[in-house]
Design an enzyme around this catalytic site. Sequence first.
Site, PDB file in Angstrom:
ATOM      1  N   LYS A 110       0.822  -1.209   0.000  1.00  0.00           N
ATOM      2  CA  LYS A 110       0.000   0.000   0.000  1.00  0.00           C
ATOM      3  C   LYS A 110       0.861   1.266   0.000  1.00  0.00           C
ATOM      4  O   LYS A 110       0.554   2.217  -0.717  1.00  0.00           O
ATOM      5  CB  LYS A 110      -0.964   0.001   1.199  1.00  0.00           C
ATOM      6  CG  LYS A 110      -2.115  -0.989   1.018  1.00  0.00           C
ATOM      7  CD  LYS A 110      -3.015  -1.016   2.236  1.00  0.00           C
ATOM      8  CE  LYS A 110      -4.205  -1.946   2.017  1.00  0.00           C
ATOM      9  NZ  LYS A 110      -5.022  -2.079   3.231  1.00  0.00           N
ATOM     10  N   LYS A 189      -4.706  -9.066 -10.364  1.00  0.00           N
ATOM     11  CA  LYS A 189      -5.730  -9.306  -9.350  1.00  0.00           C
ATOM     12  C   LYS A 189      -6.802  -8.218  -9.449  1.00  0.00           C
ATOM     13  O   LYS A 189      -6.476  -7.040  -9.558  1.00  0.00           O
ATOM     14  CB  LYS A 189      -5.070  -9.258  -7.962  1.00  0.00           C
ATOM     15  CG  LYS A 189      -6.065  -9.318  -6.830  1.00  0.00           C
ATOM     16  CD  LYS A 189      -5.467  -8.878  -5.487  1.00  0.00           C
ATOM     17  CE  LYS A 189      -6.558  -8.550  -4.556  1.00  0.00           C
ATOM     18  NZ  LYS A 189      -6.861  -7.820  -3.595  1.00  0.00           N
ATOM     19  N   LYS A 192     -10.146  -2.762  -6.293  1.00  0.00           N
ATOM     20  CA  LYS A 192     -10.635  -1.400  -6.535  1.00  0.00           C
ATOM     21  C   LYS A 192      -9.478  -0.422  -6.684  1.00  0.00           C
ATOM     22  O   LYS A 192      -9.617   0.599  -7.326  1.00  0.00           O
ATOM     23  CB  LYS A 192     -11.640  -0.950  -5.484  1.00  0.00           C
ATOM     24  CG  LYS A 192     -11.270  -1.240  -4.079  1.00  0.00           C
ATOM     25  CD  LYS A 192     -12.454  -1.022  -3.139  1.00  0.00           C
ATOM     26  CE  LYS A 192     -12.112  -1.414  -1.726  1.00  0.00           C
ATOM     27  NZ  LYS A 192     -12.549  -2.706  -1.305  1.00  0.00           N
TER      28      LYS A 192
END
Length: 320
Positions: A110, A189, A192
């Site tokens: 992230k 993958k 969102k």
Amino acid sequence: MRILSGIQPSGKLHIGNYFGMMKPALELQEQGEAFLFIADYHALTSVRDAAALREMTMDVALDFLAAGLDPNKTAFYRQSDVPEVQELAWLLSVVTPMGLLERCHSYKDKTAKGMPATHGLFAYPVLMAADILSVQSTVVPVGRDQKQHVEVTRDIATKFNNMYGEVFTIPEPSIRDSVAVVPGVDGQKMSKSYDNTLEIFGATGPLKKRVMKIVTDSKEMEDPKDPETCNVFALYKLFATEEEQADLAARYRAGNFGYGTAKKELLAKINEHFEPMRAKRAELENNMDFVKEVLAKGAEKARAETRRTLQAARKAVGLE
Ligand code: ADP
Ligand code: TRP
């Protein structure tokens, strides 16, 4: 068996969420005592717009109820309606080795993608451990990307139990290998964060456009094609029976068959599968009081369990 899972209200739910987490969690609600929550505290690590968070939280509530969550079988609640989980997270935090969190892929991924490297994001797995341990769950259905977090939870719980005595049940992750990673329209993958999703409850026009854009190889119409390496086929498999899969695979291999046809068949499958849920969702949208009541009742149940666990943990460490 006590089942718990959670999902962040950080965007529109997609087919990856559905097959990776929603469907398995909803099936497990038939087999044991289930807890399912909307991880709004966790979503604060990425959502900074208050109105958007409120809206997305109610969206997830509608999505799950439309997808078949039965409030009589599953305690369905908002994470922040059980604030005791934060105190539990602190009691876990003080026994959690830094190295355990430093090894977490999710934090590294992230921040590498530009998400702010806050303490909350770093400590995310500890709060997740508190969610799981708070209701003494035994099974945690999640997609493969969350497996490490459940392992971290097991490590933290074991450490706590060794130090203070048996307070926490050690949970197991439950991951369906067949649908461990649902591919997105670009073949990565589905997520969102990658703008490659097929939304479950989105409008049908944009959904069709997205399906037609799924990346395939550049074989000519007449060439034989390999279903096993094709994203369209991988998605089709999620919806089709064994016979339907075998039939489509045979047409791929025979040649004189274009990806456009496979995409149309996939689109029909998606619409057929989700149409009843879309209708149910539209109904629920007109009955938000019911949705709020479900969440309030779910929170009451989860809160009672969490209080019991927290009290045992407070006692074990010497706060009581
Ligand atoms: P996203 O990657 O879209 O942000 P989340 O990380 O919020 O999704 O995941 C919510 C749940 O859905 C998790 O249990 C996760 O493992 C599952 N999940 C998400 N994307 C996929 C996918 N492409 N395939 C299988 N499961 C997925
Ligand atoms: N981290 C999970 C996700 O991003 C959401 C989550 C928070 C969760 N707490 C949990 C999942 C506890 C399972 C159990 O998908």
